[in-house]
Design a protein around this motif. Structure first.
Motif, PDB file in Angstrom:
ATOM      1  N   GLN A 208      12.759  38.447 -19.643  1.00 30.50           N
ATOM      2  CA  GLN A 208      13.785  38.021 -18.701  1.00 30.50           C
ATOM      3  C   GLN A 208      14.745  39.151 -18.329  1.00 30.50           C
ATOM      4  OE1 GLN A 208      15.050  34.430 -20.977  1.00 30.50           O
ATOM      5  NE2 GLN A 208      14.733  33.316 -19.023  1.00 30.50           N
TER       6      GLN A 208
ATOM      7  N   LEU B 289      13.861  42.402 -13.935  1.00 37.69           N
ATOM      8  CA  LEU B 289      13.832  41.656 -12.665  1.00 37.69           C
ATOM      9  C   LEU B 289      12.485  41.751 -11.953  1.00 37.69           C
ATOM     10  CD1 LEU B 289      17.332  42.354 -11.105  1.00 37.69           C
ATOM     11  CD2 LEU B 289      16.425  40.173 -11.940  1.00 37.69           C
TER      12      LEU B 289
ATOM     13  N   ASP C  93      10.658  38.515 -11.563  1.00 33.55           N
ATOM     14  CA  ASP C  93      11.292  37.447 -10.781  1.00 33.55           C
ATOM     15  C   ASP C  93      10.341  37.071  -9.652  1.00 33.55           C
ATOM     16  OD1 ASP C  93      12.898  35.705  -9.432  1.00 33.55           O
ATOM     17  OD2 ASP C  93      14.250  37.251  -8.627  1.00 33.55           O
TER      18      ASP C  93
ATOM     19  N   ARG D  75      16.964  36.206 -10.594  1.00 36.96           N
ATOM     20  CA  ARG D  75      16.916  36.035 -12.044  1.00 36.96           C
ATOM     21  C   ARG D  75      15.496  35.697 -12.462  1.00 36.96           C
ATOM     22  NH1 ARG D  75      16.914  30.487 -13.150  1.00 36.96           N
ATOM     23  NH2 ARG D  75      17.509  30.877 -15.320  1.00 36.96           N
TER      24      ARG D  75
END
Length: 535
Positions: free
Chosen positions: A245, A248, A251, A257
């Motif tokens: 996480q 990026l 994403d 996020r």
């Protein structure tokens, strides 16, 4: 003076008429039809009239035979006696038209034309011209005989040469068959050893492919380990979704996020994944996304953090795995250690293609000594067979040409044979015209450019009684929106071979005039000045 001359001419004409007892304008051969003390029967039988109606300036017979000396009948003919020269028949419409058609002036007996009797002068000129022609033909015929002798000898020589070549042909056919048998035997041995060699090479290539596959797999493991080290932020050798996480690049929906679900997707929906599992399964799905922001020239931070000792061991194993592979891919492994060599075509596996130079280009296969000897022997056998076949084909082509020459029609005495292989030119202001007997005719522009093919040798084109008086050349270059060009060559007796003229009487149809002793064969048939039938 004029009246006196006219009177003398008429008196002479009357004297001749009295002597032969026939009407004016009658040919001596037709005198029998004109009997003064009998009625005149038209020669075509169309009418019978009193003899006094003959030459009365009125046409009584359909064939005009009753008016040979006047212009009354449009289809009649007037006979010029022309003593001292050649007698002549002219249309009776020319009688008394004030134009002197007969050299003795007999056609203008009742006109204002001042006709002089010039038959003796013309006869003398004609005899002189005839004498020149006779002398020309005498010289020309002598040359014709030489041409004929040469032409026949050329054919005889070609026949001898043809027989010799046919013997050589039999020998070369036998030799060619022997060379072919040797070649076939050598090629059979060559095929056997090359098949074995091919089998060995295929096995070697297969082994090489397996080595390269292993190298590729090891390289993928190395790349996967480097990526794992970068993503494993706490360096506990376990990659969690929380760690993913933090990047990026994962994403997927571009909302700024990386959600838990998005991160777990790359871990096969697990919370975490160890190095071994990541290398074997996780890296495959993550690799495209991971490599998207990797520039080939940018050094990856993860590479610097990889355990150098571990990487060196991996490299050493790869370098020692196969010496031949390392020689082919010199420097490729060291370059690929760094992420700077990773390109953005992330879906393609690394491809090892070293830049080919003159020194690294693959050479022709080198065989072992025994195999090379067999290959060399086969090559030599093929070379020898090829040379034998070429010699045989050359002999056959020569036989074909000799036979064509022997069978060719070079005139009644083969006199035109000496012209074959020669060419003759005629020049006008714009072009040079070239005539090559029994080959072709062409037009060459003096301003440059390619030659124009006017035609290829076709056939003799003269009349049946003298077919060797004309040549025909056909199938020349096509005219613009017109027919193919062609040439007719008029042949005349002369003491030299010379192209006299070139004209184009019809579009794309050319006419050449050519003098040659080869056309002087009929010298004995030259017509002398006609003996006068009136005397």
């Amino acid at each position: 003076m004029r009246a006196s001359k006219r009177s003398k001419s008429l008196q002479k004409s009357r004297k001749i008429e009295i002597e032969v007892l026939r009407p004016r304008g009658v040919d001596l051969s037709k005198k029998v039809f004109y009997v003064p003390d009998q009625d005149f029967n038209c020669i075509d039988g169309s009418n019978t009239i009193p003899f006094s109606f003959v030459n009365d300036d009125y046409c009584d017979c359909e064939d005009g035979s009753d008016e040979p000396g006047t212009s009354a009948c449009s289809n009649a003919f007037f006979h010029c006696i022309n003593s001292g020269h050649i007698s002549l028949d002219i249309p009776s419409s020319r009688v008394n038209d004030n134009i002197c058609d007969c050299c003795d002036g007999g056609d203008e007996y009742n006109s204002t034309a001042d006709c002089m009797n010039i038959c003796l002068e013309l006869g003398k000129q004609a005899r002189e011209e005839q004498q020149k022609q006779l002398e020309l033909y005498e010289v020309g015929y002598g040359l014709w005989q030489q041409y004929s002798t040469q032409g026949k000898q050329m054919k005889e020589n070609n026949k001898v040469q043809l027989e010799n070549l046919k013997k050589f042909e039999v020998e070369e056919e036998k030799l060619s068959a022997e060379k072919e048998a040797i070649k076939n035997e050598a090629e059979e041995k060559e095929n056997v050893v090359l098949a074995a060699y091919k089998s060995v090479k295929e096995e070697q290539m297969k082994k090489q492919e397996e080595i390269e596959m292993l190298q590729h797999q090891e390289m993928e493991k190395k790349n996967a380990a480097a990526a794992f080290q970068e993503l494993d932020l706490d360096q506990d050798n376990v990659l969690t979704y929380q760690e993913l996480q933090q990047f990026l690049k994962f994403d997927s929906n571009s909302d700024g996020r990386v959600s838990e679900e998005e991160a777990k997707f790359f871990l096969h929906m697990k919370d975490s994944m160890a190095l071994e599992e990541f290398v074997s399964t996780g890296w495959m799905i993550m690799k495209p996304i991971y490599l998207m922001d990797k520039e080939p020239t940018t050094e990856s931070p993860a590479t610097n953090e990889v355990d150098k000792k571990t990487m060196d061991e991996i490299i050493n194993v790869e370098e020692n795995d196969d010496e031949e592979y390392n020689a082919m891919h010199d420097g490729a492994l060291d370059d690929d250690m760094s992420d700077e060599e990773e390109d953005d075509e992330s879906e393609k596996p690394p491809v090892f293609t070293p830049k080919e130079t003159e020194s690294t280009k693959p050479e022709e296969p080198q065989y072992d000594e025994e195999t090379q000897k067999i290959v060399d022997a086969a090559n030599e056998a093929r070379k020898e067979h090829k040379l034998a076949v070429e010699r045989l084909e050359k002999i056959r082509e020569d036989i074909k040409q000799l036979q064509a020459f022997i069978d060719a029609d070079f005139g009644s005495g083969d006199q035109f044979a000496v012209l074959k292989g020669q060419c003759f030119d005629f020049e006008d202001r714009e072009y040079t015209y070239r005539f090559c007997p029994f080959d072709k005719a062409s037009q060459i522009s003096k301003s440059g450019g390619s030659d124009v093919n006017l035609g290829r040798w076709g056939s003799w084109a003269g009349p049946e009684e003298n077919k060797y008086s004309k040549m025909r050349y056909d199938n020349g270059q096509l005219c613009w929106n017109g027919p193919a060009r062609s040439v007719t060559v008029l042949l005349q007796c002369g003491t030299e071979n010379k192209l006299l003229s070139s004209t184009e009487p019809n579009r794309c149809e050319y006419l050449f005039e050519f003098t040659t002793p080869a056309s002087c064969s009929l010298h004995e048939d030259v017509n002398p000045v006609h003996q006068h039938t009136e005397l």
